[in-house]
Design an enzyme around this catalytic site. Structure first.
Site, PDB file in Angstrom:
ATOM      1  N   THR A   6      -5.336  24.765  17.435  1.00  0.00           N
ATOM      2  CA  THR A   6      -4.799  24.534  15.754  1.00  0.00           C
ATOM      3  C   THR A   6      -5.637  25.301  14.867  1.00  0.00           C
ATOM      4  OG1 THR A   6      -3.588  22.833  16.920  1.00  0.00           O
ATOM      5  CG2 THR A   6      -3.763  23.046  14.198  1.00  0.00           C
ATOM      6  N   TRP A  14      -5.668  28.921  15.097  1.00  0.00           N
ATOM      7  CA  TRP A  14      -4.604  29.603  14.716  1.00  0.00           C
ATOM      8  C   TRP A  14      -4.426  29.984  13.241  1.00  0.00           C
ATOM      9  CZ3 TRP A  14      -0.841  28.283  11.210  1.00  0.00           C
ATOM     10  CH2 TRP A  14       0.291  28.719  11.162  1.00  0.00           C
ATOM     11  N   HIS A  15      -5.217  28.787  12.621  1.00  0.00           N
ATOM     12  CA  HIS A  15      -5.231  29.370  11.195  1.00  0.00           C
ATOM     13  C   HIS A  15      -6.225  30.436  10.692  1.00  0.00           C
ATOM     14  CE1 HIS A  15      -3.091  25.189  10.817  1.00  0.00           C
ATOM     15  NE2 HIS A  15      -3.007  25.564   9.764  1.00  0.00           N
ATOM     16  N   GLY A  16      -7.128  30.714  11.441  1.00  0.00           N
ATOM     17  CA  GLY A  16      -7.859  31.742  10.957  1.00  0.00           C
ATOM     18  C   GLY A  16      -9.092  31.901  11.949  1.00  0.00           C
ATOM     19  N   PHE A  57      -3.229  33.500   7.127  1.00  0.00           N
ATOM     20  CA  PHE A  57      -3.196  33.041   8.625  1.00  0.00           C
ATOM     21  C   PHE A  57      -1.996  33.984   9.102  1.00  0.00           C
ATOM     22  CE2 PHE A  57      -3.867  29.031   5.791  1.00  0.00           C
ATOM     23  CZ  PHE A  57      -5.237  29.437   5.798  1.00  0.00           C
TER      24      PHE A  57
END
Length: 471
Positions: free
Chosen positions: A321, A324-326, A471
């Site tokens: 998670t 996924w954001h960066g 993102f």
């Protein structure tokens, strides 16, 4: 192109609504899908003229692989085609989003001089690739599992993936969410009215609250000598800016979808009133949490395994998670921070009280300082500033006091707006009046006022970022 831009609000959207309305009288949705697919590609190409070809190429590949996968379902070839249909979109995401990060991180550990590093900074991240990759892969998985039927119409599948309201920032719409509406839908007057209302409310959250909070964050970000009170004000502003920025954009996306006859899933439900972090993540970015739950956590065994394995499952999900954001250590640490707190919380049990709400708010504030920081050094600096430390001289205290007083109004508005209180008071007042006509009139005037104020801000100001473009 941002939803919160003059170009979109007064040129792109009105033209699209007129064209879409011109073909909406037809019972067949083919023309509706064709219009939405074309304008969505134009919308994406406005900011990414080259990478729209990447998105379309992936779409063609997935369509072809799933088509033949369905024919060869019972054979080993079918399994191979399924694996490719999932791996190819993720391989593209990995290259564009993460290869540069891994190049930079691995180079110091290599015994030879790595010539690849000069290419790392040349790789640009296509807008929205994290979102449409999840859409493509969830479609492939659901077709393989038999949860949805194979979409034989390339146009319908292309409309699902490219649909501009949710293309660049979500919510993460699964194929099952819109499967029926891709085949048959119509926009009623109620849909249009509610869609416009939801869109304008989201626009106000984004422009009038998130952008103003962002100005305050930008003002306070650089000085290290902030003082304790200003540091907490800054930390609260960061968390609220992220919330109103993303939830506002989600509201706009849901409203736009409604205008075109689609019902997108909700993405936020007052997360700051949560009594636990478990509850917080059931209210924050709900479509992302549901995606990881259904396609990663449950297939790994979820909580139906031994405790140690369950901890591994949770930490894996939260590591992914964050990633996924960066592509950065701060995002990874942000994800693992939540993962470890959730494990601790689940072991201690849930007892909601005023203290649990305070603990949740403090944990969220610290987490979003990590999330917002450019690197972990900056994150630690911002977190350390929340603790009593060095005293400031008189001049620094005066500056800090002025900056906080200057933005106190927007902080109070944001704090109240992040709770159900405004909605509760609205319903309470109009239950007393029991006049639906008056309520609709007041609502219409409010929407017009928000639209005027947002437009004035966009014309006058230059500060209009969208955080999730990262993102």
């Amino acid at each position: 192109m941002l939803f919160s831009s003059i170009t979109f609000l007064y040129f792109f959207l009105p033209i699209v609504l007129v064209i879409y309305g011109a073909v909406s009288y037809k019972q067949d949705t083919t023309w509706k899908n064709f219009v939405l697919c074309v304008v969505s590609c134009l919308f994406y190409a406005w900011g990414e003229p080259v990478y729209v070809l990447l998105m379309l190429a992936q779409l063609i590949i997935v369509y072809s692989l799933t088509y033949f996968m369905e024919k060869k379902r019972e054979s080993g070839a079918g399994k191979a085609l399924f694996a490719l249909s999932v791996l190819i979109p993720f391989a593209s995401l990995f290259y564009f989003k993460y290869i540069g990060f891994f190049m930079r991180e691995l180079t110091p550990w290599l015994p030879w001089k790595a010539g690849w590093l000069k290419y790392a900074d040349k790789i640009t991240l296509p807008i929205g690739i994290s979102f449409y990759t999840f859409q493509l892969t969830s479609y492939c998985i659901d077709v393989w599992r038999g949860r949805v039927k194979l979409q034989k119409s390339f146009l319908s599948l292309a409309t699902f993936v490219t649909l501009f309201p949710q293309l660049i920032a979500g919510p993460i719409v699964r194929y099952s969410d819109v499967e029926q509406e891709l085949e048959e839908r119509r926009t009623t007057k109620e849909d249009l009215a509610q869609g416009i209302t939801r869109f304008v409310i989201g626009l106000g959250k984004k422009v009038l609250i998130a952008n103003v909070l962002g100005e305050f964050v930008a003002e306070v970000m650089e000085p290290e000598a902030r003082g304790l009170l200003l540091s907490w004000g800054y930390a609260a502003a960061v968390s609220l800016q992220i919330y109103f920025d993303f939830s506002g954009y989600s509201d706009m996306a849901i409203g736009l979808g409604r205008m075109f006859g689609f019902h997108f899933p909700e993405n936020f439900r007052y997360p700051f009133i949560s009594g636990s972090l478990t509850e917080f993540w059931r209210r924050w970015h709900m479509t992302l949490g549901a995606w990881f739950r259904d396609y990663v956590y449950i297939p790994m065994g979820g909580n139906r395994v031994k405790p140690f394995r369950w901890y591994i499952n949770l930490l894996t999900v939260w590591f992914l998670t964050g990633l996924w954001h960066g592509a950065g250590w701060n995002f990874i640490c942000w994800g693992l921070f939540f993962g470890m707190l959730l494990i601790l919380e689940k072991n201690l049990g849930k007892k909601t009280s005023i203290f649990s709400h305070i603990y949740v708010v403090i944990a969220i504030i610290i987490s979003f300082l990590i999330f917002h920081a450019e690197n972990m050094e900056m994150a630690f600096r911002d977190i350390k500033a929340l603790l009593p430390g060095a005293t400031l001289d008189k001049t620094q205290l005066e500056i800090a006091g002025y900056m906080l007083r200057n933005r106190l109004g927007i902080l109070i508005i944001a704090i109240l707006g992040a709770t159900p209180l405004p909605s509760y008071l609205w319903n309470l007042v109009f239950r007393l009046f029991q006049n639906e006509v008056l309520e609709e009139m007041v609502k219409a005037v409010g929407i017009v006022v928000i639209m005027i104020l947002s437009t004035a801000y966009l014309i006058d100001g230059s500060f209009n970022p969208f955080l999730y473009f990262r993102f």
